[in-house]
Motif scaffolding. Structure first.
Motif, mmCIF file in Angstrom:
data_model
loop_
_atom_site.group_PDB
_atom_site.id
_atom_site.type_symbol
_atom_site.label_atom_id
_atom_site.label_comp_id
_atom_site.label_asym_id
_atom_site.label_seq_id
_atom_site.Cartn_x
_atom_site.Cartn_y
_atom_site.Cartn_z
ATOM 1 N N SER A 1 -21.796 58.331 96.561
ATOM 2 C CA SER A 1 -21.082 59.236 97.317
ATOM 3 C C SER A 1 -21.662 59.429 98.935
ATOM 4 O O SER A 1 -22.833 59.378 99.267
ATOM 5 C CB SER A 1 -21.366 60.435 96.692
ATOM 6 N N CYS A 2 -20.798 59.695 99.692
ATOM 7 C CA CYS A 2 -20.945 60.044 101.229
ATOM 8 C C CYS A 2 -20.337 61.277 101.557
ATOM 9 O O CYS A 2 -19.121 61.112 101.708
ATOM 10 C CB CYS A 2 -20.788 58.868 102.009
ATOM 11 N N TYR B 1 -21.844 56.609 113.507
ATOM 12 C CA TYR B 1 -22.821 57.773 112.758
ATOM 13 C C TYR B 1 -23.094 56.944 111.478
ATOM 14 O O TYR B 1 -22.389 56.249 110.887
ATOM 15 C CB TYR B 1 -22.132 58.911 112.412
ATOM 16 N N TRP B 2 -24.362 57.101 111.220
ATOM 17 C CA TRP B 2 -24.997 56.349 109.878
ATOM 18 C C TRP B 2 -25.712 57.510 109.335
ATOM 19 O O TRP B 2 -26.404 58.467 109.475
ATOM 20 C CB TRP B 2 -26.039 55.383 110.175
ATOM 21 N N GLY B 3 -25.530 57.344 107.724
ATOM 22 C CA GLY B 3 -26.476 58.021 106.941
ATOM 23 C C GLY B 3 -27.681 57.502 106.814
ATOM 24 O O GLY B 3 -28.125 56.431 107.217
ATOM 25 N N GLN B 4 -28.370 58.071 105.836
ATOM 26 C CA GLN B 4 -29.896 57.672 105.614
ATOM 27 C C GLN B 4 -30.177 56.576 104.544
ATOM 28 O O GLN B 4 -31.144 56.019 104.573
ATOM 29 C CB GLN B 4 -30.688 58.891 105.150
ATOM 30 N N GLY B 5 -28.975 56.093 103.921
ATOM 31 C CA GLY B 5 -29.167 55.042 103.010
ATOM 32 C C GLY B 5 -29.805 55.537 101.448
ATOM 33 O O GLY B 5 -30.298 56.520 101.429
ATOM 34 N N THR B 6 -29.288 54.810 100.477
ATOM 35 C CA THR B 6 -29.265 55.062 99.269
ATOM 36 C C THR B 6 -29.616 53.868 98.603
ATOM 37 O O THR B 6 -29.127 52.793 98.629
ATOM 38 C CB THR B 6 -28.746 55.743 98.575
ATOM 39 N N GLN B 7 -30.931 53.766 97.823
ATOM 40 C CA GLN B 7 -31.438 52.390 97.170
ATOM 41 C C GLN B 7 -30.847 52.026 96.108
ATOM 42 O O GLN B 7 -30.495 52.876 94.951
ATOM 43 C CB GLN B 7 -32.930 52.360 97.013
ATOM 44 N N VAL B 8 -30.221 50.939 95.859
ATOM 45 C CA VAL B 8 -29.551 50.327 94.723
ATOM 46 C C VAL B 8 -30.376 48.961 94.141
ATOM 47 O O VAL B 8 -30.700 48.217 95.088
ATOM 48 C CB VAL B 8 -27.996 49.846 94.955
ATOM 49 N N THR B 9 -30.883 49.298 92.812
ATOM 50 C CA THR B 9 -31.635 47.924 92.368
ATOM 51 C C THR B 9 -31.048 47.904 91.236
ATOM 52 O O THR B 9 -30.661 48.563 90.273
ATOM 53 C CB THR B 9 -33.188 48.679 92.143
ATOM 54 N N VAL B 10 -30.895 46.332 90.937
ATOM 55 C CA VAL B 10 -30.280 45.651 89.737
ATOM 56 C C VAL B 10 -31.230 44.751 89.144
ATOM 57 O O VAL B 10 -31.561 43.808 89.885
ATOM 58 C CB VAL B 10 -28.823 45.332 90.102
ATOM 59 N N SER B 11 -31.535 44.907 87.815
ATOM 60 C CA SER B 11 -32.495 44.283 87.136
ATOM 61 C C SER B 11 -31.744 43.118 86.484
ATOM 62 O O SER B 11 -30.493 43.707 85.934
ATOM 63 C CB SER B 11 -33.417 44.943 86.308
ATOM 64 N N SER B 12 -32.190 42.043 86.275
ATOM 65 C CA SER B 12 -31.525 41.058 85.455
ATOM 66 C C SER B 12 -31.599 40.992 83.942
ATOM 67 O O SER B 12 -32.763 41.718 83.669
ATOM 68 C CB SER B 12 -31.685 39.660 85.919
ATOM 69 N N VAL C 1 -21.303 64.628 113.739
ATOM 70 C CA VAL C 1 -20.962 64.038 112.452
ATOM 71 C C VAL C 1 -22.136 63.780 111.671
ATOM 72 O O VAL C 1 -23.101 62.945 112.182
ATOM 73 C CB VAL C 1 -20.050 63.158 112.348
ATOM 74 N N GLN C 2 -22.430 64.429 110.422
ATOM 75 C CA GLN C 2 -23.843 64.113 109.682
ATOM 76 C C GLN C 2 -23.388 63.454 108.342
ATOM 77 O O GLN C 2 -22.055 63.910 108.033
ATOM 78 C CB GLN C 2 -24.611 65.267 109.428
ATOM 79 N N LEU C 3 -23.704 62.519 108.000
ATOM 80 C CA LEU C 3 -23.698 61.770 106.729
ATOM 81 C C LEU C 3 -24.711 61.958 105.674
ATOM 82 O O LEU C 3 -25.793 61.479 105.944
ATOM 83 C CB LEU C 3 -23.062 60.241 107.016
ATOM 84 N N GLN C 4 -24.365 62.226 104.562
ATOM 85 C CA GLN C 4 -25.235 62.241 103.327
ATOM 86 C C GLN C 4 -24.964 61.464 102.395
ATOM 87 O O GLN C 4 -23.777 61.574 101.627
ATOM 88 C CB GLN C 4 -25.420 63.716 102.943
ATOM 89 N N ALA C 5 -25.502 60.306 102.023
ATOM 90 C CA ALA C 5 -25.299 59.344 101.169
ATOM 91 C C ALA C 5 -26.127 59.522 99.794
ATOM 92 O O ALA C 5 -27.305 60.027 100.002
ATOM 93 C CB ALA C 5 -25.653 57.809 101.475
ATOM 94 N N SER C 6 -25.653 59.576 98.588
ATOM 95 C CA SER C 6 -26.482 59.474 97.494
ATOM 96 C C SER C 6 -25.791 58.779 96.182
ATOM 97 O O SER C 6 -24.700 58.089 96.508
ATOM 98 C CB SER C 6 -26.336 61.117 97.256
ATOM 99 N N GLY C 7 -26.672 58.585 95.198
ATOM 100 C CA GLY C 7 -26.063 57.893 93.872
ATOM 101 C C GLY C 7 -26.556 56.578 93.691
ATOM 102 O O GLY C 7 -26.191 55.931 92.535
ATOM 103 N N GLY C 8 -27.557 56.214 94.352
ATOM 104 C CA GLY C 8 -28.389 55.130 94.162
ATOM 105 C C GLY C 8 -29.086 54.883 92.937
ATOM 106 O O GLY C 8 -29.423 56.150 92.347
ATOM 107 N N GLY C 9 -29.668 53.687 92.484
ATOM 108 C CA GLY C 9 -30.573 53.990 91.414
ATOM 109 C C GLY C 9 -30.964 52.740 90.846
ATOM 110 O O GLY C 9 -30.664 51.605 91.406
ATOM 111 N N LEU C 10 -31.416 52.746 89.714
ATOM 112 C CA LEU C 10 -31.950 51.495 89.153
ATOM 113 C C LEU C 10 -31.259 51.295 88.026
ATOM 114 O O LEU C 10 -31.207 52.003 86.877
ATOM 115 C CB LEU C 10 -33.527 51.609 88.820
ATOM 116 N N VAL C 11 -30.553 50.314 87.716
ATOM 117 C CA VAL C 11 -29.443 49.682 86.843
ATOM 118 C C VAL C 11 -29.760 48.452 86.238
ATOM 119 O O VAL C 11 -30.567 47.542 86.982
ATOM 120 C CB VAL C 11 -28.163 50.021 87.057
ATOM 121 N N GLN C 12 -29.422 48.060 84.990
ATOM 122 C CA GLN C 12 -29.235 46.593 84.780
ATOM 123 C C GLN C 12 -28.165 45.967 85.014
ATOM 124 O O GLN C 12 -26.978 46.422 85.361
ATOM 125 C CB GLN C 12 -29.464 46.491 83.229
#
Length: 126
Positions: free
Chosen positions: A20-21, A115-126, A1-12
Motif C-alpha cells: 500500500s502507498c 516524490y518518493w516513499g521510504q520503501g518497504t522490504q519484500v523477501t521471497v524465500s525459495s 506530497v508525502q508517501l507512506q509505503a507499507s505491506g512488505g514482508g517475508l514470504v515463500q
C-alpha cells in the motif's frame, strides 16, 4: 506530497503480498503513482504505475500477469497486489508520485517522479 509505503514482508515462493502507498498533501496535483524496486547491488527498476485520473496501468514485463496495481482515490491510496512471488522479486519496493504536467511523461523512468516513499522490504524465500 508525502508517501507512506507499507505491506512488505517475508514470504515463500508462490505466496502473495499486497503493498500500500498512502499519499498526503497536494494530492490534486498528482498525475500518477508508480512502484519501483531495488535489489541488492542493482539499480532501481520500474515495476508498475497507475494514473490518478483515468486509472491507466503500466507494468514491467517481469511482473505482468502476476502483479496488479490499483488505486482508491477516496483514500489517496495505491495498491500493488503481488501474486505468485518469486525469489527474484526480492527487493525494497518504493512508491513514487509524479506531478501533473502539460506534456506526456514516461512513467517507466525514475526521473519522471517527483516524490518518493521510504520503501518497504519484500523477501521471497525459495
Amino acid at each position: 506530497v508525502q508517501l507512506q509505503a507499507s505491506g512488505g514482508g517475508l514470504v515463500q515462493s508462490g505466496d502473495s503480498l499486497r503493498l500500500s502507498c498512502v499519499a498526503s498533501g497536494r494530492i490534486r496535483s498528482l498525475h500518477s503513482t508508480g512502484w519501483f524496486r531495488q535489489a541488492p547491488g542493482k539499480e532501481r527498476e520500474f515495476v508498475s504505475a497507475i494514473t490518478w485520473r483515468y486509472g491507466s496501468t503500466f507494468y514491467a514485463d517481469s511482473v505482468k500477469g502476476r502483479f496488479t496495481i490499483s488505486r482508491d482515490n477516496a483514500n489517496n491510496t495505491t495498491y500493488l497486489q503481488m501474486n505468485n512471488l518469486k525469489p527474484e522479486d526480492r527487493a525494497i519496493y518504493y512508491c513514487a508520485a509524479s506531478l501533473d504536467r502539460p506534456y506526456s511523461v514516461n512513467l517507466y523512468r525514475t526521473s519522471e517522479y517527483d516524490y518518493w516513499g521510504q520503501g518497504t522490504q519484500v523477501t521471497v524465500s525459495s
